[in-house]
Write an enzyme that holds these catalytic residues in place. Structure first.
Site, PDB file in Angstrom:
ATOM      1  N   ARG A 114       1.021  -1.182  -0.121  1.00 55.45           N
ATOM      2  CA  ARG A 114       0.102   0.034  -0.033  1.00 55.45           C
ATOM      3  C   ARG A 114       1.019   1.173   0.142  1.00 55.45           C
ATOM      4  O   ARG A 114       0.661   2.261  -0.781  1.00 55.45           O
ATOM      5  CB  ARG A 114      -1.096  -0.114   1.243  1.00 55.45           C
ATOM      6  CG  ARG A 114      -2.278  -0.338   1.022  1.00 55.45           C
ATOM      7  CD  ARG A 114      -3.233  -0.319   2.216  1.00 55.45           C
ATOM      8  NE  ARG A 114      -2.528  -1.189   3.316  1.00 55.45           N
ATOM      9  CZ  ARG A 114      -3.119  -2.010   3.857  1.00 55.45           C
ATOM     10  NH1 ARG A 114      -4.233  -2.379   3.683  1.00 55.45           N
ATOM     11  NH2 ARG A 114      -2.474  -2.560   4.796  1.00 55.45           N
ATOM     12  N   GLU A 116      -3.983 -10.048  16.752  1.00 54.28           N
ATOM     13  CA  GLU A 116      -3.974  -8.655  15.767  1.00 54.28           C
ATOM     14  C   GLU A 116      -4.318  -7.651  16.890  1.00 54.28           C
ATOM     15  O   GLU A 116      -5.404  -7.804  17.852  1.00 54.28           O
ATOM     16  CB  GLU A 116      -4.759  -8.740  14.713  1.00 54.28           C
ATOM     17  CG  GLU A 116      -4.334  -9.394  13.821  1.00 54.28           C
ATOM     18  CD  GLU A 116      -2.860  -9.325  13.036  1.00 54.28           C
ATOM     19  OE1 GLU A 116      -2.446  -7.965  12.975  1.00 54.28           O
ATOM     20  OE2 GLU A 116      -1.858 -10.175  12.810  1.00 54.28           O
ATOM     21  N   LYS A 154     -10.814 -21.448   7.007  1.00 57.96           N
ATOM     22  CA  LYS A 154      -9.901 -22.601   6.909  1.00 57.96           C
ATOM     23  C   LYS A 154     -10.754 -23.928   6.848  1.00 57.96           C
ATOM     24  O   LYS A 154     -10.417 -24.916   6.048  1.00 57.96           O
ATOM     25  CB  LYS A 154      -9.107 -22.641   8.177  1.00 57.96           C
ATOM     26  CG  LYS A 154      -8.007 -21.580   7.875  1.00 57.96           C
ATOM     27  CD  LYS A 154      -7.217 -21.448   9.418  1.00 57.96           C
ATOM     28  CE  LYS A 154      -6.305 -20.193   9.410  1.00 57.96           C
ATOM     29  NZ  LYS A 154      -5.769 -19.833  10.622  1.00 57.96           N
TER      30      LYS A 154
END
Ligand SMILES: NC(=O)c1ccc[n+]([C@@H]2O[C@H](COP(=O)([O-])OP(=O)(O)OC[C@H]3O[C@@H](n4cnc5c(N)ncnc54)[C@H](OP(=O)(O)O)[C@@H]3O)[C@@H](O)[C@H]2O)c1
Length: 430
Positions: free
Chosen positions: A45, A190, A205
């Site tokens: 980015r 996170e 998953k």
């Protein structure tokens, strides 16, 4: 040695790890595989950002189209995440004949059918070992090593963040918010751990594993996915006293010609091998009709494990460049029928209520379950514990999830029941 030009989209945890480890193990990879991988372009980015892994500034760009404008780039490695630009890049790469290597579980779970149809049409493989369970080679194992087996079931601890939190709750008696705060502080979660905590990281998953085991892509909208945010220290304690621990378990199985997929907090027997998978580790237990039970264990995330899988895929991709292929990373087929909607899946359950401490309460609750044809296999009334006043735990042997939800709606409307009832799965895993 053969040089293979690659384009790297994403230079975050995984992308930077791939770059760093391709450099670090350049000779080893070349000696073992016969290929030298040249990173010719890196898309991010913000190309100006200071990064902990250093690569030549001239390689960076913020246009993924640059990867496709370099005819020497033969393999596109998509490690940006997300489902919009990552989708556009993947599709454009396939259409341009570039082999794609990706770790993007969300993209494959949501649009895998479409992506692999395109891959077959353009005869371009898409490899995705890093998308499930980080460094554990479960994709290749299900796709290639177990190709001769009918897969009976796959059970997985597929999210390291959730497993770390549950392990700390189990071992140190922490409650959920404390364990989550600890995981964030240690970098195991996170700053925004939404997909880890709400179960969808594991859900994506599970959909990928089901696709490999059963040959088609289950619609994410039809599966039950629940995270660990309602698991309390009290439930961990009650489960333990009944001989179980609680894991966020992905369950994938064939049952009477239908495929069942789901992710939910699940009580598993303390003696089962999956109960000893702790901390950030992942594990996948596969049962095949020929191979029997196999267990895969390892780290499910992080730079080293995930780049291990991407580098393995790069070698596979390089072989693919030099040989005609009949399959393109995933082979769709219809040998197993369709998937069973979540509400029709029969399971066993742990139902925990908080109730008034009065006679007749159990009879009223049992009455609701009885009317729905749901049998109770055991009832435990443990002592009150912090956070749960007058708990009542019911173990339900066999009921559809839909019937359980309907019965719970009626139970929670009873004036003797306080707060929201809590329903977790129970898996014997025998
Ligand atoms: N982290 C893991 O352990 C792990 C494990 C298995 C699979 N995966 C999967 O691997 C993928 C990458 O994960 P990650 O943890 O490495 O992510 P990350 O650390 O957030 O890094 C993402 C990278 O992609 C770049 N990026 C994001 N959106 C972009 C866009 N629209 N255009 C150009 N560049 C863009 C970012 O650029 P900037 O650096 O400039 O922001 C960054 O370099 C995800 O699909 C994830 O699910 C991750």
């Amino acid at each position: 040695m053969k040089n293979i030009g690659i384009g790297l989209a994403g230079f975050g945890t995984v992308g930077a790890g791939v770059y760093e480890n391709l450099e670090r193990h350049r000779d080893l990879i070349a000696e073992r595989s016969g290929y030298v991988f040249d990173v010719r372009r890196i898309v991010v980015r913000n190309p100006q950002k200071t990064r902990d892994v250093v690569a030549p500034a001239a390689l960076f760009s913020n246009r993924w189209q640059d990867l496709l404008e370099d005819s020497e780039i033969k393999v596109v490695v998509e490690l940006m995440g997300g489902t919009s630009e990552a989708y556009d890049l993947t599709v454009a790469a396939i259409k341009s004949g570039r082999i794609v290597v990706t770790g993007n579980k969300a993209l494959l779970a949501e649009r895998g059918a479409e992506i692999f149809a395109m891959a077959c049409e353009h005869k371009v493989p898409v490899f995705f070992e890093a998308a499930v369970a980080g460094g554990i080679p479960i994709i290749q194992s299900l796709r290639d090593a177990f190709v001769g087996n009918r897969i009976e079931s796959v059970h997985g601890i597929l999210n390291g963040t959730s497993n770390y939190i549950l392990t700390r709750m189990q071992e140190a008696g922490l409650d959920y918010p404390e364990a989550l705060a600890e995981a964030v502080k240690l970098g195991y979660a996170e700053a925004d751990p939404t997909l880890d905590i709400n179960g969808w990281d594991a859900g994506h998953k599970a959909i990928i594993l089901a696709a490999l085991a059963y040959g088609f892509w289950v619609d994410p909208a039809t599966i039950r996915v629940e995270g660990i945010d309602r698991v309390s220290a009290a439930d961990i304690h009650f489960a333990k006293s009944l001989g179980y621990c609680i894991k966020l378990l992905g369950s994938i199985r064939e049952n009477s010609g239908m495929v069942e997929v789901g992710v939910a907090p699940t009580l598993i027997p303390l003696g089962n091998v999956l109960a000893s998978v702790n901390g950030v580790f992942n594990a996948v237990a596969v049962r095949g009709d020929l191979v029997g039970d196999s267990l895969f264990y390892g780290r499910g995330a992080g730079r080293g494990p995930t780049s291990t899988s991407v580098i393995g895929d790069l070698v596979e991709a390089a072989h693919g460049l030099n040989a005609a292929r009949q399959t393109y990373g995933f082979a769709s087929h219809s040998l197993y029928g369709s998937s069973r909607p979540a509400s029709e899946i029969v399971g066993s359950y742990y139902l925990r209520l908080s109730v008034d401490d009065k006679p007749g309460v159990l009879a009223r609750i049992a009455g609701v379950l009885g009317e729905a044809g749901i049998g109770i296999s055991s009832v435990v009334q443990p002592e009150s514990i912090a956070g749960v006043e007058t708990p009542l735990v019911l173990m339900i042997h066999e009921a559809t999830y839909g019937a359980m939800c309907a019965a719970i709606a009626k139970i929670s409307a009873l004036n003797c029941v306080k707060g929201e009832p809590l329903l977790f799965n129970v898996e014997a895993l025998s």
